[in-house]
Design a protein around this motif. Sequence first.
Motif, PDB file in Angstrom:
ATOM      1  N   PRO A   1       0.803  -1.199  -0.069  1.00 35.07           N
ATOM      2  CA  PRO A   1      -0.123  -0.162  -0.013  1.00 35.07           C
ATOM      3  C   PRO A   1       0.951   1.303  -0.176  1.00 35.07           C
ATOM      4  O   PRO A   1       0.312   2.298  -0.361  1.00 35.07           O
ATOM      5  N   GLN A   2       2.221   1.115   0.202  1.00 35.80           N
ATOM      6  CA  GLN A   2       2.968   2.288   0.418  1.00 35.80           C
ATOM      7  C   GLN A   2       3.555   2.444  -1.138  1.00 35.80           C
ATOM      8  O   GLN A   2       3.799   3.581  -1.494  1.00 35.80           O
ATOM      9  N   THR A   3       3.960   1.440  -1.948  1.00 37.12           N
ATOM     10  CA  THR A   3       4.433   1.686  -3.351  1.00 37.12           C
ATOM     11  C   THR A   3       3.216   1.796  -4.315  1.00 37.12           C
ATOM     12  O   THR A   3       3.649   1.923  -5.417  1.00 37.12           O
ATOM     13  N   LEU A   4       1.896   1.509  -3.807  1.00 42.96           N
ATOM     14  CA  LEU A   4       0.961   1.361  -5.010  1.00 42.96           C
ATOM     15  C   LEU A   4      -0.302   2.224  -4.181  1.00 42.96           C
ATOM     16  O   LEU A   4      -0.584   1.884  -3.382  1.00 42.96           O
ATOM     17  N   ASP A   5      -0.988   3.079  -5.203  1.00 42.11           N
ATOM     18  CA  ASP A   5      -2.286   3.802  -4.693  1.00 42.11           C
ATOM     19  C   ASP A   5      -3.352   2.727  -5.081  1.00 42.11           C
ATOM     20  O   ASP A   5      -3.971   2.758  -5.993  1.00 42.11           O
ATOM     21  N   TRP A   6      -3.537   1.776  -4.072  1.00 44.31           N
ATOM     22  CA  TRP A   6      -4.498   0.720  -4.236  1.00 44.31           C
ATOM     23  C   TRP A   6      -5.793   1.242  -4.366  1.00 44.31           C
ATOM     24  O   TRP A   6      -6.802   0.628  -5.199  1.00 44.31           O
ATOM     25  N   ASP A   7      -6.101   2.024  -3.686  1.00 41.24           N
ATOM     26  CA  ASP A   7      -7.550   2.596  -3.545  1.00 41.24           C
ATOM     27  C   ASP A   7      -7.951   3.304  -5.090  1.00 41.24           C
ATOM     28  O   ASP A   7      -9.119   3.187  -5.545  1.00 41.24           O
ATOM     29  N   THR A   8      -6.913   4.170  -5.600  1.00 45.62           N
ATOM     30  CA  THR A   8      -7.257   4.609  -6.873  1.00 45.62           C
ATOM     31  C   THR A   8      -7.354   3.555  -7.927  1.00 45.62           C
ATOM     32  O   THR A   8      -7.937   3.597  -8.882  1.00 45.62           O
ATOM     33  N   TRP A   9      -6.249   2.584  -7.796  1.00 45.91           N
ATOM     34  CA  TRP A   9      -6.241   1.616  -8.889  1.00 45.91           C
ATOM     35  C   TRP A   9      -7.411   0.697  -8.987  1.00 45.91           C
ATOM     36  O   TRP A   9      -7.951   0.345 -10.162  1.00 45.91           O
ATOM     37  N   LEU A  10      -8.233   0.617  -7.905  1.00 47.27           N
ATOM     38  CA  LEU A  10      -9.474   0.166  -7.630  1.00 47.27           C
ATOM     39  C   LEU A  10     -10.519   0.649  -8.651  1.00 47.27           C
ATOM     40  O   LEU A  10     -11.401   0.139  -9.331  1.00 47.27           O
ATOM     41  N   GLY A  11     -10.377   1.965  -8.531  1.00 44.84           N
ATOM     42  CA  GLY A  11     -11.601   2.808  -9.297  1.00 44.84           C
ATOM     43  C   GLY A  11     -13.001   2.300  -9.117  1.00 44.84           C
ATOM     44  O   GLY A  11     -13.351   2.523  -8.089  1.00 44.84           O
ATOM     45  N   THR A  12     -13.447   2.091 -10.257  1.00 47.81           N
ATOM     46  CA  THR A  12     -14.911   1.704 -10.168  1.00 47.81           C
ATOM     47  C   THR A  12     -15.320   0.429  -9.806  1.00 47.81           C
ATOM     48  O   THR A  12     -16.350  -0.179  -9.700  1.00 47.81           O
ATOM     49  N   ALA A  13     -14.270  -0.535  -9.576  1.00 47.06           N
ATOM     50  CA  ALA A  13     -14.679  -1.600  -9.087  1.00 47.06           C
ATOM     51  C   ALA A  13     -14.989  -1.677  -7.642  1.00 47.06           C
ATOM     52  O   ALA A  13     -14.482  -0.751  -6.796  1.00 47.06           O
ATOM     53  N   PRO A  14     -15.359  -2.914  -7.201  1.00 46.71           N
ATOM     54  CA  PRO A  14     -15.819  -3.064  -5.747  1.00 46.71           C
ATOM     55  C   PRO A  14     -14.574  -2.973  -4.996  1.00 46.71           C
ATOM     56  O   PRO A  14     -13.454  -3.481  -5.064  1.00 46.71           O
TER      57      PRO A  14
END
Length: 453
Positions: free
Chosen positions: A218-231
Motif C-alpha cells: 500500500p506504500q508503493t501502490l495507490d491501491w484505492d485509486t487502482w480499484l477505480g470503479t471496481a468494488p
Amino acid sequence: MINKAVVSRREFLQTTAGAAGASLLAGSRLLDAEPIPSASQAAPASDQVRFGIVGVGMEGSGLLTTAIQLRGVECVAAADLYDGRHELAKEIVGKPIRTTRRYQELLDSKDIDAILVAVPDHWHKQVVVDAVAAGKDVYCEKPMSHNPSDGVAMVAAAKKTDRIVQIGAQRTSSVLCAKAKELIAQGAIGEMNLIEATYGRNDPTGAWEYPPPPDLSPQTLDWDTWLGTAPKKPFDPLAFARWRCWKEYGTGVAGDLLVHLISGMQFVLGINQVPSKVSAFGGIYRWKDGRNMPDVHPVLFEYEGIPVYMRLSLGCESPEVTRFQGSKGAIELREFSVSFSPQAGVDLSPSYYTASYPARLRNEYVKKWHEEHDPAPGQEPAPESITYNGDDYDDLRPHLWKFFEAVRSRQPVVQDIVFGHHAALACHLANESYFRKSPVRWDEASQSIKSLT
C-alpha cells in the motif's frame, strides 16, 4: 547473435521466421514490410511527436520500448500508480523523464501531443475520455472498453473532438492481414461460407498467473485509486498483477485474445460492425485459482449471415490460425504466414454414388462422364497452393508507427474508436453469452445486450 536472456518468445519466433525466409520453398513468397524509420534517423523538428504514457506494466513497457525506437518520437512523461514502474519507465527511456501517479498531470502538460494508454481494462474509459477532452491524441490498448456502456461513452467523447484515437490490436497494420484482405477481395476463395479461428496457451504465464512485484505494498501502490470503479476490497497483490482473471477489472480471454482474432478478421473482410448474434460456452477447467473468467471459451458468431467459430483455451496450446473458407478454396492466416489453397469445387472423377448402380448403368455413366469432363491432353488443371511469409502479424512497430504518422498528418486510422468499439462489443457479447448461458445480440436502439429468445 540472439541474446537469449532478453529475447521474448515472439521476438525469437520472428527472428527464426526471418532466417527461414532465406530458403523459401517453391510456392512461397516473402512479403516485404513497409520501411519504418528508426530513432537514429534524423527527423525535422516539425515532425517531432512528444508523448506521455499512462500505465507501464507488461503491455505498457512493451509499448514504451517500441515507441522510443521510432524516428521523430520522444517520451517525456510516464504515469503509473505503482512507483516501481516510474523507475522502469526511466530505465526504458534511458534518460530522466517526468513520472507521476496522477495521469491528469500528463493531460495538463502543454508539451505532450499524444498519450499511450496501457492500464487495466476497467480504467480505459476514464483515461481515454479525459485525454481527448484535454486535446490529446490517444493510442489505447485493446480491448477498447471494459463493458458496452464504457464503449458507448468513449465513442461519444471521441466524436466530440478532432483527436486521433487508435486501438492497439496490431493485426490491422500487418502485411500478412493485408495480403489476406487482397486475396479475398479478388475473389480467391469464391463465396465464403465459414470462418474458423483458434488461439491456445498452456502455461501459467499465458494464463496470467503473473508474479506480483516483490516490493508491492500500500506504500508503493495507490491501491484505492487502482480499484477505480471496481468494488472496494483490501489490498491484494494478486488482483493487481493478475487482473485479467476477474471481470471486475478485465475482460478475460475474450478481451485479451479473442479481440485480436475479431480485429484481424474484420480488417481482412473489410467490415466494421457488431455480430448479429453470439453464442458462447466454456468454463474454468484448468486454472482453478479463484478467477471468475473462463479459461476455455468457444464462441459462435454470425457476421453478415456467415458463421464464425472461434475457440480460446488456456488449457492446451494450439497454433494461432484463422481459416477463411469458401467455394473456391481456403485462406489460412497464421502468425508468420498467409496461405491460399485453391479448390476446384467440382467433381474430378465420376461420382462414387454410381457404385450403387447395376454394372450396365454404371459403365454407361462412367463412359459418358469421361467424354464430357476429361480435359484435353496438356490442359489438365493444376491448382497450386501458395504461401506468403512475413513479419509477425502482431508486430507492434508498424501499428505504433501508423499512429504517430496519423498524429502528424491528421489522417484517419483504420482501427479508430468505432472499429475498436465494434471489436470490443463482440468480446462483451461473448462474455455475456457465457454468463447468461444463452445466445445474445446487440440492440443498437437501446445500446445494450439482449438475450435471443
